[in-house]
Every structure is written in C-alpha cells, then in structure tokens.
Write a protein that holds these residues in place. Structure first.
Motif, mmCIF file in Angstrom:
data_model
loop_
_atom_site.group_PDB
_atom_site.id
_atom_site.type_symbol
_atom_site.label_atom_id
_atom_site.label_comp_id
_atom_site.label_asym_id
_atom_site.label_seq_id
_atom_site.Cartn_x
_atom_site.Cartn_y
_atom_site.Cartn_z
ATOM 1 N N ASN A 67 0.880 -1.012 0.556
ATOM 2 C CA ASN A 67 -0.320 -0.041 0.267
ATOM 3 C C ASN A 67 0.888 1.556 -0.078
ATOM 4 O OD1 ASN A 67 -2.376 -1.696 0.293
ATOM 5 N ND2 ASN A 67 -2.732 -1.406 2.033
ATOM 6 N N GLN A 87 -3.734 2.509 8.017
ATOM 7 C CA GLN A 87 -2.847 0.944 7.989
ATOM 8 C C GLN A 87 -2.649 0.287 9.103
ATOM 9 O OE1 GLN A 87 -1.644 0.056 4.994
ATOM 10 N NE2 GLN A 87 -3.372 2.010 4.673
ATOM 11 N N GLN A 165 -10.906 2.169 0.906
ATOM 12 C CA GLN A 165 -9.617 1.701 1.338
ATOM 13 C C GLN A 165 -9.573 0.931 0.161
ATOM 14 O OE1 GLN A 165 -7.033 0.097 3.365
ATOM 15 N NE2 GLN A 165 -5.091 0.678 2.441
ATOM 16 N N GLU A 169 -8.801 0.940 -3.653
ATOM 17 C CA GLU A 169 -7.865 0.051 -4.737
ATOM 18 C C GLU A 169 -8.614 -0.537 -6.356
ATOM 19 O OE1 GLU A 169 -4.228 -1.250 -5.699
ATOM 20 O OE2 GLU A 169 -4.516 0.112 -4.120
#
Length: 412
Positions: A67, A87, A165, A169
C-alpha cells in the motif's frame, strides 16, 4: 521570518515526518518520527524505506509495503499529495531481530517539487494511532462497560474507511486496465510507418493532464513519392476515448484523401464533407502540408488551425498563414478551401503543432505563439529530436498541459 531556522522547526514538529528521496531512501527524519518508531537517526538515514520497515513475515495479510509503495509511486508520477486510509503496518522491534509489534498509522505522502517540476523528495507523515485502535476499535472496552455512541460511530467509520480503501484500490486497478486499453488504441491510431524512413522528423504526443492518455489531437506523415511527402496535425474538440474515436476516423479519411488527390486544399475539402456525417467532428481544426523536395516548395492549407512555422537556419521565421479557412463542418455551405505555397532552403525547419502547445488560460494566443517562435529562434540549430524536447520544456509543457498537444518537427 527570514532568519527562521527551518531545520530546527522540522526537528521540533510534533507530527512524525520522514523525508524520502525519489528512489525511496530515507534522507531525513524528525524527532517525533524517531520517538514513534523507537529508532535513532543512525537506524534510518540512508536506508531504503522498505529495508527499514519490511512487512511482518508472520502476518499473511500484511499489505503495508504494497500500500505504501503504491502511494509513493502515485506521488512520483502525479506530483501531487496522496492521502492513505488507515494502515496496519507492523514494524520490527529494533533490539529483537525477527520480532514485530502491531502498529496502526494514518499516513499522507506529499511531494516537494524542484525548479523543473520534478519530485526532489517526498515528505511522509505518519500519525501513530495504534493506541486508539487497540483501545477503542479492537474490543478494548472493559466487559462491564458498553461503548458509547461516539465510540461505536468511530468504530463504524473505521470499518467504512477500510472498505473505502479496498474499493479505491479496485478502482485504481480498473483505471489502470482501461488506460492500457486506451494507450494501445491510441498507438494503433497514430501509426505512421513512413516516419521510419525519415531521420530528420520528430513527433511528440501529450494528452491533457488528467486524461486516460488518449485525446483528440493527431499527427500524420505520409510519403507520396520519392520526392514528395505530406504532413498533418489536427485537433478534435474534447478529450478521452470519444474524441480519440472521432480523431481516428478523421485522420484516416484525411490520409486517404491526400493519397488520392495530392493537393492539401482538396484533401481538406473532402475531409470537411466527411466531417459533417461524423458526430463530434464539428469545429475540428487541421492543417495539411505537402513538401516537394525537388522544387523545394511547401504547399499547404489550414482548416482553422494555428499556422505552421517555417524556421530558417539563421533563426528567422515565417508563419504559413496565407491559406486559412474555418474549421471542419463549421460553414453551412461547401466552398473550395484556399491553398498557398512557400519555398524553403535545405536546412530550414517546418514545425506543425496543436493549440495546446501555445494556449494558456487568460492569455491571448498571440503571446503563446510569440514564446514558441522565440524558442525556435534560439534553438533552431538543434536536431529535430532535441528541438522537440526543448520546445516542450521551454513552453512549460514537458509533463503535459490542460489541453492535448501534438507536435511535428521536420528538418527540410
């Protein structure tokens, strides 16, 4: 404030900051970052960021390196800040080799640009939110207590952030696939096989920034005989796949017309008639020039397009603007298009371009044209390849502009 000690300011900043070179080696770090990671400067400076902070091999779902790497490379390519979702990125315990501790971060990566617009370094800010996550979002409430409405909402927001997230992606991957298809389409459309036989011709194609890497501008280069060749540029209104599709049809039609008629004005007349039947072709501009190397003559015609420029070896220039007519399909009735001729001397340079090279918002186009001719005057001795690159740099569009750009440089 001119006497402020910015090094001391950076060192004292309470948020954790890491400074990365473009190759992602660590070049600077502030005290807050050292405190958050329990490191010293000697532990970090000079290391690649993923050498200093690898993924936890004991966690099969570890995705911190992937990431962060994706975010940093987006910054390098876009030259814009990139904010990451929360994260989970465990870090090694410095004095216990092979042992990692769970960490949660809220990162943002910001580029620092140099005078040439390139990324000189990246500031990586990483707020450590491990304590908050472990206490409030991972079942840290005492069994005798129920989470408050605020804490429950925070937990829900966190869950949504992680899902966002994941979806982001997936969108990035889908965009990457679409962009690859678009690039392949554009490359197929813009093929000019005859260019391979001409070392003194350079072409450049830059889509508008933020586009899929496709646009409505085009260039073309065709050998008509051993002593004659034709060159063209055009500009379809709009950007993206729709404009590229229209561009492909018009480019192919003009290429066929010049082969059959060998006169630029007549070829543009045929293209104008065809454009009336193509949705999205209204107000397309184009210029076509035929060069006869035996008679050293350029014959040209323009459909509302910025004028080609003939640059002489001494830096002087002439605008090829004596055969200009309205854009394609803009006139309600068909009329013959004008055509003009211009002699040249071997060693002169012919430059064709689209308006994205010279137009700037809030500025008259003549100012951009003056910048272009000045750059040509100062650098006309360069080879076509070098001259094309210098023109893009001198006009500040080497990384793209708000509008598409096609550029053709021909050393005659």
């Amino acid at each position: 404030m001119s006497g402020m000690d910015y090094a001391a300011l950076f060192a004292a900043t309470p948020s954790p900051y890491l400074v990365l070179a473009p190759d992602l080696t660590i070049v600077e770090v502030n005290q807050a970052y050292l405190d958050a990671t329990r490191r010293t400067r000697d532990n970090l400076i000079g290391l690649h960021v993923f050498e200093a902070f690898p993924d936890n091999p004991a966690d099969p779902e570890a995705d911190g390196v992937r990431n962060l790497s994706a975010s940093l490379h987006r910054v390098l390519i876009s030259r814009r800040p990139d904010t990451m979702a929360l994260q989970k990125y465990d870090i090694p315990i410095i004095d216990r080799p092979g042992v990692f501790e769970e960490r949660w971060w809220s990162p943002i990566n910001t580029p620092i640009l140099g005078p040439d617009g390139g990324v000189t370094c990246i500031i990586h800010r990483a707020e450590d939110v491990t304590s908050y996550i472990q206490t409030h979002l991972r079942g840290g409430w005492p069994q005798s207590e129920r989470p408050s409405a605020r804490e429950a909402l925070e937990a829900e927001l966190y869950s949504r952030a992680r899902e966002l997230q994941r979806l982001n992606e997936e969108l990035r991957l889908a965009h990457t696939r679409e962009r690859r298809v678009a690039v392949a389409l554009q490359e197929a459309i813009l093929q000019s096989p005859d260019l391979a036989r001409h070392e003194n011709v350079a072409v450049r194609y830059l889509p508008a920034t933020g586009s899929l890497n496709v646009c409505g501008d085009w260039y073309d280069f065709i050998d008509l005989s051993d002593t004659r060749f034709a060159v063209a540029v055009g500009d379809v209104v709009g950007h993206g796949l729709e404009a590229a599709a229209v561009m492909g049809m018009l480019r192919s039609a003009l290429s066929a017309a010049i082969r059959a008629l060998e006169r630029p004005a007549q070829a543009l007349e045929v293209l104008g008639l065809y454009a009336r039947s193509v949705e999205g072709a209204l107000n397309t501009t184009a210029v076509k020039a035929m060069v006869d190397t035996r008679s050293q003559l350029i014959i040209y015609s323009s459909a509302g397009h910025p004028p080609p420029i003939l640059v002489h070896a001494d830096g002087s220039h002439e605008l090829l603007d004596q055969a200009t007519d309205p854009p394609l399909a803009a006139r309600p009735q068909h009329l013959p298009r004008p055509q003009a001729g211009q002699t040249y001397t071997p060693g002169d340079t012919l430059v064709l371009y689209t308006d994205g090279l010279i137009e700037r918002r809030g500025e008259h186009i003549e100012a951009g044209l003056a910048r272009l001719t000045d750059a040509l005057r100062r650098h006309c001795a360069l080879s076509p390849e070098h001259l094309a690159d210098v023109l893009l740099t001198q006009l500040g569009v080497e990384g793209g502009a708000r509008d598409d750009i096609a550029l053709v440089v021909v050393r005659l």
